[in-house]
Design a protein around this motif. Sequence first.
Motif, PDB file in Angstrom:
ATOM      1  N   GLY A 247       0.782  -1.233   0.000  1.00 21.24           N
ATOM      2  CA  GLY A 247       0.000   0.000   0.000  1.00 21.24           C
ATOM      3  C   GLY A 247       0.803   1.266   0.000  1.00 21.24           C
ATOM      4  O   GLY A 247       0.235   2.366  -0.052  1.00 21.24           O
ATOM      5  N   VAL A 248       2.153   1.166   0.057  1.00 18.92           N
ATOM      6  CA  VAL A 248       3.018   2.339   0.002  1.00 18.92           C
ATOM      7  C   VAL A 248       4.038   2.109  -1.106  1.00 18.92           C
ATOM      8  O   VAL A 248       4.499   0.986  -1.317  1.00 18.92           O
ATOM      9  CB  VAL A 248       3.709   2.594   1.364  1.00 18.92           C
ATOM     10  CG1 VAL A 248       4.638   1.455   1.750  1.00 18.92           C
ATOM     11  CG2 VAL A 248       4.457   3.921   1.372  1.00 18.92           C
ATOM     12  N   HIS A 249       4.382   3.166  -1.829  1.00 19.97           N
ATOM     13  CA  HIS A 249       5.361   3.023  -2.901  1.00 19.97           C
ATOM     14  C   HIS A 249       6.702   2.602  -2.317  1.00 19.97           C
ATOM     15  O   HIS A 249       7.084   3.042  -1.229  1.00 19.97           O
ATOM     16  CB  HIS A 249       5.507   4.345  -3.667  1.00 19.97           C
ATOM     17  CG  HIS A 249       6.221   4.206  -4.964  1.00 19.97           C
ATOM     18  ND1 HIS A 249       7.568   4.432  -5.098  1.00 19.97           N
ATOM     19  CD2 HIS A 249       5.780   3.841  -6.176  1.00 19.97           C
ATOM     20  CE1 HIS A 249       7.926   4.234  -6.356  1.00 19.97           C
ATOM     21  NE2 HIS A 249       6.864   3.873  -7.039  1.00 19.97           N
ATOM     22  N   ASP A 250       7.441   1.739  -3.033  1.00 16.17           N
ATOM     23  CA  ASP A 250       8.652   1.155  -2.440  1.00 16.17           C
ATOM     24  C   ASP A 250       9.877   2.052  -2.511  1.00 16.17           C
ATOM     25  O   ASP A 250      10.904   1.742  -1.904  1.00 16.17           O
ATOM     26  CB  ASP A 250       8.955  -0.210  -3.066  1.00 16.17           C
ATOM     27  CG  ASP A 250       9.236  -0.127  -4.560  1.00 16.17           C
ATOM     28  OD1 ASP A 250       9.141   0.969  -5.133  1.00 16.17           O
ATOM     29  OD2 ASP A 250       9.543  -1.189  -5.146  1.00 16.17           O
ATOM     30  N   ASP A 251       9.793   3.183  -3.218  1.00 14.63           N
ATOM     31  CA  ASP A 251      10.916   4.123  -3.307  1.00 14.63           C
ATOM     32  C   ASP A 251      10.821   5.096  -2.127  1.00 14.63           C
ATOM     33  O   ASP A 251      10.407   6.250  -2.273  1.00 14.63           O
ATOM     34  CB  ASP A 251      10.856   4.853  -4.645  1.00 14.63           C
ATOM     35  CG  ASP A 251      12.042   5.767  -4.883  1.00 14.63           C
ATOM     36  OD1 ASP A 251      13.040   5.657  -4.142  1.00 14.63           O
ATOM     37  OD2 ASP A 251      11.971   6.604  -5.802  1.00 14.63           O
ATOM     38  N   VAL A 252      11.206   4.621  -0.948  1.00 14.89           N
ATOM     39  CA  VAL A 252      10.985   5.371   0.290  1.00 14.89           C
ATOM     40  C   VAL A 252      12.189   6.266   0.587  1.00 14.89           C
ATOM     41  O   VAL A 252      13.312   5.794   0.757  1.00 14.89           O
ATOM     42  CB  VAL A 252      10.723   4.416   1.469  1.00 14.89           C
ATOM     43  CG1 VAL A 252      10.560   5.204   2.763  1.00 14.89           C
ATOM     44  CG2 VAL A 252       9.499   3.566   1.196  1.00 14.89           C
ATOM     45  N   HIS A 253      11.920   7.576   0.682  1.00 14.05           N
ATOM     46  CA  HIS A 253      12.971   8.539   0.999  1.00 14.05           C
ATOM     47  C   HIS A 253      13.026   8.884   2.483  1.00 14.05           C
ATOM     48  O   HIS A 253      14.099   9.139   3.018  1.00 14.05           O
ATOM     49  CB  HIS A 253      12.750   9.829   0.200  1.00 14.05           C
ATOM     50  CG  HIS A 253      12.811   9.633  -1.278  1.00 14.05           C
ATOM     51  ND1 HIS A 253      12.014  10.332  -2.153  1.00 14.05           N
ATOM     52  CD2 HIS A 253      13.574   8.798  -2.036  1.00 14.05           C
ATOM     53  CE1 HIS A 253      12.288   9.956  -3.397  1.00 14.05           C
ATOM     54  NE2 HIS A 253      13.219   9.015  -3.345  1.00 14.05           N
ATOM     55  N   HIS A 254      11.880   8.887   3.145  1.00 14.92           N
ATOM     56  CA  HIS A 254      11.851   9.303   4.551  1.00 14.92           C
ATOM     57  C   HIS A 254      10.551   8.834   5.185  1.00 14.92           C
ATOM     58  O   HIS A 254       9.501   8.829   4.538  1.00 14.92           O
ATOM     59  CB  HIS A 254      11.944  10.826   4.647  1.00 14.92           C
ATOM     60  CG  HIS A 254      12.046  11.351   6.041  1.00 14.92           C
ATOM     61  ND1 HIS A 254      10.999  11.972   6.681  1.00 14.92           N
ATOM     62  CD2 HIS A 254      13.070  11.335   6.940  1.00 14.92           C
ATOM     63  CE1 HIS A 254      11.378  12.331   7.899  1.00 14.92           C
ATOM     64  NE2 HIS A 254      12.612  11.951   8.081  1.00 14.92           N
ATOM     65  N   VAL A 255      10.633   8.415   6.452  1.00 10.57           N
ATOM     66  CA  VAL A 255       9.449   8.088   7.239  1.00 10.57           C
ATOM     67  C   VAL A 255       9.440   9.000   8.453  1.00 10.57           C
ATOM     68  O   VAL A 255      10.320   8.902   9.315  1.00 10.57           O
ATOM     69  CB  VAL A 255       9.420   6.609   7.667  1.00 10.57           C
ATOM     70  CG1 VAL A 255       8.138   6.317   8.450  1.00 10.57           C
ATOM     71  CG2 VAL A 255       9.527   5.687   6.456  1.00 10.57           C
ATOM     72  N   PHE A 256       8.471   9.903   8.503  1.00 11.51           N
ATOM     73  CA  PHE A 256       8.349  10.823   9.629  1.00 11.51           C
ATOM     74  C   PHE A 256       7.402  10.218  10.652  1.00 11.51           C
ATOM     75  O   PHE A 256       6.244   9.908  10.334  1.00 11.51           O
ATOM     76  CB  PHE A 256       7.833  12.186   9.173  1.00 11.51           C
ATOM     77  CG  PHE A 256       7.779  13.208  10.264  1.00 11.51           C
ATOM     78  CD1 PHE A 256       8.934  13.846  10.683  1.00 11.51           C
ATOM     79  CD2 PHE A 256       6.588  13.509  10.900  1.00 11.51           C
ATOM     80  CE1 PHE A 256       8.904  14.781  11.707  1.00 11.51           C
ATOM     81  CE2 PHE A 256       6.542  14.436  11.926  1.00 11.51           C
ATOM     82  CZ  PHE A 256       7.713  15.078  12.328  1.00 11.51           C
ATOM     83  N   VAL A 257       7.878  10.044  11.863  1.00  9.38           N
ATOM     84  CA  VAL A 257       7.101   9.370  12.904  1.00  9.38           C
ATOM     85  C   VAL A 257       6.314  10.416  13.693  1.00  9.38           C
ATOM     86  O   VAL A 257       6.881  11.215  14.440  1.00  9.38           O
ATOM     87  CB  VAL A 257       8.028   8.543  13.816  1.00  9.38           C
ATOM     88  CG1 VAL A 257       7.246   7.952  14.977  1.00  9.38           C
ATOM     89  CG2 VAL A 257       8.697   7.435  13.011  1.00  9.38           C
ATOM     90  N   LEU A 258       4.995  10.392  13.511  1.00 10.09           N
ATOM     91  CA  LEU A 258       4.103  11.298  14.237  1.00 10.09           C
ATOM     92  C   LEU A 258       3.794  10.779  15.635  1.00 10.09           C
ATOM     93  O   LEU A 258       3.608  11.566  16.575  1.00 10.09           O
ATOM     94  CB  LEU A 258       2.802  11.469  13.467  1.00 10.09           C
ATOM     95  CG  LEU A 258       2.877  12.208  12.129  1.00 10.09           C
ATOM     96  CD1 LEU A 258       1.597  11.968  11.332  1.00 10.09           C
ATOM     97  CD2 LEU A 258       3.084  13.689  12.356  1.00 10.09           C
ATOM     98  N   GLY A 259       3.682   9.448  15.773  1.00  7.43           N
ATOM     99  CA  GLY A 259       3.363   8.808  17.036  1.00  7.43           C
ATOM    100  C   GLY A 259       3.809   7.366  16.978  1.00  7.43           C
ATOM    101  O   GLY A 259       4.356   6.921  15.964  1.00  7.43           O
ATOM    102  N   PRO A 260       3.587   6.591  18.012  1.00  4.46           N
ATOM    103  CA  PRO A 260       4.069   5.210  18.018  1.00  4.46           C
ATOM    104  C   PRO A 260       3.494   4.357  16.894  1.00  4.46           C
ATOM    105  O   PRO A 260       4.143   3.421  16.427  1.00  4.46           O
ATOM    106  CB  PRO A 260       3.645   4.693  19.395  1.00  4.46           C
ATOM    107  CG  PRO A 260       2.568   5.621  19.851  1.00  4.46           C
ATOM    108  CD  PRO A 260       2.910   6.956  19.267  1.00  4.46           C
ATOM    109  N   ASP A 261       2.276   4.677  16.428  1.00  2.47           N
ATOM    110  CA  ASP A 261       1.621   3.896  15.375  1.00  2.47           C
ATOM    111  C   ASP A 261       1.412   4.683  14.088  1.00  2.47           C
ATOM    112  O   ASP A 261       0.947   4.119  13.095  1.00  2.47           O
ATOM    113  CB  ASP A 261       0.265   3.390  15.854  1.00  2.47           C
ATOM    114  CG  ASP A 261       0.346   2.578  17.134  1.00  2.47           C
ATOM    115  OD1 ASP A 261       1.370   1.907  17.336  1.00  2.47           O
ATOM    116  OD2 ASP A 261      -0.600   2.627  17.932  1.00  2.47           O
ATOM    117  N   SER A 262       1.703   5.972  14.099  1.00  3.28           N
ATOM    118  CA  SER A 262       1.330   6.874  13.014  1.00  3.28           C
ATOM    119  C   SER A 262       2.570   7.446  12.331  1.00  3.28           C
ATOM    120  O   SER A 262       3.412   8.069  12.991  1.00  3.28           O
ATOM    121  CB  SER A 262       0.472   8.012  13.570  1.00  3.28           C
ATOM    122  OG  SER A 262       0.144   8.946  12.579  1.00  3.28           O
TER     123      SER A 262
END
Length: 313
Positions: free
Chosen positions: A166-181
Amino acid sequence: MGLLIGTRDGVFRAATVPLEDPDQVLDSGDTLRVRSFPDADGVFAATKSGLYRSRDEGRTWENLAVPQEEVYSVVASPDGERLYAGTHPAHLYVSTDDGATWDELEGFQDLPSRDEWHTPRHRNEAHVRSLDVHPAAPDRVIAGVEVGGVHVSDDRGESWTERRDGVHDDVHHVFVLGPDSYIASTGDGLYRTEDVGQSWSRLDTDLDHRYFREAFELDGRLYAAAARSSPGTWSGENGADAILVESTDTGETFDERSYPGGPAEVVLAWTAVDGEVVAGTNDGRLIRHEADGTWADAGHVPASIRSLTANLG
């Protein structure tokens, strides 16, 4: 509070924003991340020539000798006892002795999609471009792979679960908003999950730009930027043909904002300095979010800005 600026030519240090005579303090070449962590001593620079740490607010640096030279990402556990480094090729290492020695987290290589992590533009390999841990889930490590998707460990990196559907595989960054988000910035879209990546929703469906590098959130406002296409197209007459957008509902809707350097320049990095958001562009321009909601020019460094962190006294 001052600023450390990771660029294609190393790290620059500035005491004030707007910038006044920023000094180059680390000649490390391409610097993907500069980061500091509440319970880890010093500030870290993840670069293509190694992982460096400074214990004196960026004035001097030491190479922490990660087994792979090209380090793309770094994160510390909330208790400061574990330091993780993600590399190119895509391997993940951990240090439990303050960076003195490193062990590979071999479970990361056992993910079912591991053999698919490659692309011709990165020497037919991939890299761990993003790492993060949220203090409310201290044993959970979130990794973003370019090209390979998002993956999550709930046992401090020993074993892993794929969260790439469900997410494109060319991942540049994951910003963590919360423990699950989390918010994932990819080469084809901006995505959000509220369930540790078990499902993803796309946030950019009403935008006509698809190439995202990084998102940022402060005081309930989400900031993102996107180019029309990938970096190979940014040298033409229109440059990156980019947009900068803001959202007050976690990405359900966005408002486009004008900014210095836009649309030819694209924002690649974000941080906050003295309660105000600052951002850096591919042309080395720093911009600052003003109290009236506009964006103002805040100075230049002589290389493309890749990452920003504010931690200086």
